[in-house]
Design a protein around this motif. Structure first.
Motif, PDB file in Angstrom:
ATOM      1  N   GLU A  98       0.926  -1.287   0.135  1.00  0.00           N
ATOM      2  CA  GLU A  98      -0.190   0.033   0.000  1.00  0.00           C
ATOM      3  C   GLU A  98       0.800   1.220   0.263  1.00  0.00           C
ATOM      4  O   GLU A  98       0.666   2.204  -0.816  1.00  0.00           O
ATOM      5  N   GLY A 140       2.648   1.841  -3.200  1.00  0.00           N
ATOM      6  CA  GLY A 140       1.749   2.442  -4.177  1.00  0.00           C
ATOM      7  C   GLY A 140       1.456   4.123  -4.106  1.00  0.00           C
ATOM      8  O   GLY A 140       1.362   5.046  -4.984  1.00  0.00           O
ATOM      9  N   GLN A 141       1.435   4.587  -2.676  1.00  0.00           N
ATOM     10  CA  GLN A 141       1.009   5.783  -2.227  1.00  0.00           C
ATOM     11  C   GLN A 141       2.225   6.464  -2.570  1.00  0.00           C
ATOM     12  O   GLN A 141       1.916   7.971  -2.905  1.00  0.00           O
ATOM     13  N   ALA A 142       3.373   6.156  -2.287  1.00  0.00           N
ATOM     14  CA  ALA A 142       4.586   6.701  -2.641  1.00  0.00           C
ATOM     15  C   ALA A 142       5.109   6.956  -4.153  1.00  0.00           C
ATOM     16  O   ALA A 142       5.950   7.547  -4.566  1.00  0.00           O
ATOM     17  N   GLY A 143       4.312   6.115  -4.945  1.00  0.00           N
ATOM     18  CA  GLY A 143       4.668   6.055  -6.272  1.00  0.00           C
ATOM     19  C   GLY A 143       5.684   5.407  -6.721  1.00  0.00           C
ATOM     20  O   GLY A 143       6.529   5.782  -7.825  1.00  0.00           O
ATOM     21  N   LEU A 144       6.129   4.344  -6.123  1.00  0.00           N
ATOM     22  CA  LEU A 144       7.416   3.589  -6.347  1.00  0.00           C
ATOM     23  C   LEU A 144       7.001   2.136  -6.919  1.00  0.00           C
ATOM     24  O   LEU A 144       7.810   1.277  -6.847  1.00  0.00           O
ATOM     25  N   ALA A 145       5.714   1.761  -7.214  1.00  0.00           N
ATOM     26  CA  ALA A 145       5.130   0.532  -7.620  1.00  0.00           C
ATOM     27  C   ALA A 145       6.250  -0.046  -8.692  1.00  0.00           C
ATOM     28  O   ALA A 145       6.579  -1.258  -8.550  1.00  0.00           O
ATOM     29  N   GLY A 146       6.564   0.671  -9.580  1.00  0.00           N
ATOM     30  CA  GLY A 146       7.259   0.359 -10.758  1.00  0.00           C
ATOM     31  C   GLY A 146       8.960   0.002 -10.458  1.00  0.00           C
ATOM     32  O   GLY A 146       9.538  -0.691 -11.196  1.00  0.00           O
ATOM     33  N   TYR A 186      18.368   4.507  -6.663  1.00  0.00           N
ATOM     34  CA  TYR A 186      17.527   5.472  -6.576  1.00  0.00           C
ATOM     35  C   TYR A 186      18.114   6.892  -6.724  1.00  0.00           C
ATOM     36  O   TYR A 186      19.008   7.077  -6.274  1.00  0.00           O
ATOM     37  N   MET A 240      13.558   9.673  -5.668  1.00  0.00           N
ATOM     38  CA  MET A 240      13.000   8.490  -5.243  1.00  0.00           C
ATOM     39  C   MET A 240      13.465   7.739  -3.845  1.00  0.00           C
ATOM     40  O   MET A 240      12.544   7.125  -3.055  1.00  0.00           O
ATOM     41  N   ARG A 290      11.068   9.447  -1.620  1.00  0.00           N
ATOM     42  CA  ARG A 290       9.568   8.875  -1.499  1.00  0.00           C
ATOM     43  C   ARG A 290       9.659   7.505  -0.937  1.00  0.00           C
ATOM     44  O   ARG A 290       8.773   7.253  -0.142  1.00  0.00           O
ATOM     45  N   ALA A 300       7.506   6.511   2.267  1.00  0.00           N
ATOM     46  CA  ALA A 300       6.933   5.460   2.465  1.00  0.00           C
ATOM     47  C   ALA A 300       7.032   4.694   3.817  1.00  0.00           C
ATOM     48  O   ALA A 300       6.241   4.215   4.477  1.00  0.00           O
TER      49      ALA A 300
END
Length: 157
Positions: A114, A117-123, A132, A136, A139, A143
């Motif tokens: 979760e 995803g909230q931090a925009g790091l899923a990829g 990073y 990043m 982020r 997270a």
């Protein structure tokens, strides 16, 4: 959590002959956004480090919800923090870094996914965090601060 989120009373801290904090006192009530403003060396980061138990004060107290950080049973569920975006194991993936933190607090992998995803790091979650960019890493630090879904967040720069 008490009605006071953070209470600092009479903090004093020296590093050798340098006075970093000289009687610092303040209260942060729940729901407030509070910022420290001052020149380099004014004691902003030192204050946050004392609140989080990373530095011991020479005098005074720093309480979170009426307790010292060290006495919080699961601190990441009480206060999340980001003091240094470089504070990570560079050979670990972002997901493994967060899983390690989550495990220390009794939190599961679902919460890790979760906040990724909230931090925009899923990829990039399975890439080594040492590769990073600064943004990043920041982020990832955010997270980590959000991991325990704490009512209090503390961030430095």
């Amino acid at each position: 959590m008490s009605e006071v989120a953070i209470e600092v009373t009479g903090l004093r801290k020296r590093f050798g002959s340098t006075v970093a904090l000289d009687g610092m006192s303040f209260t942060v009530e729940p729901g407030q956004v509070t910022g420290f403003v001052g020149p380099n060396g004014a004691g902003k980061s030192t204050t946050m480090r004392v609140i989080l138990g990373l530095d011991a004060p020479d005098a005074g107290t720093a309480l979170i919800g009426g307790r010292r950080y060290a006495s919080l049973p699961r601190p990441l569920t009480t206060i999340g923090s980001l003091l240094d975006a470089a504070a990570l194991q560079p050979s670990r993936s972002a997901r493994n870094h967060l899983l390690w933190l989550a495990h220390s607090q009794g939190l599961g992998a679902r919460r890790v996914d979760e906040v990724i995803g909230q931090a925009g790091l899923a990829g990039a979650a399975r890439r080594k965090a040492g590769g990073y960019s600064l943004g990043m890493r920041q982020r990832l630090g955010i997270a980590a601060a959000l991991l325990g879904d704490p009512p209090v967040l503390m961030m430095d720069e």
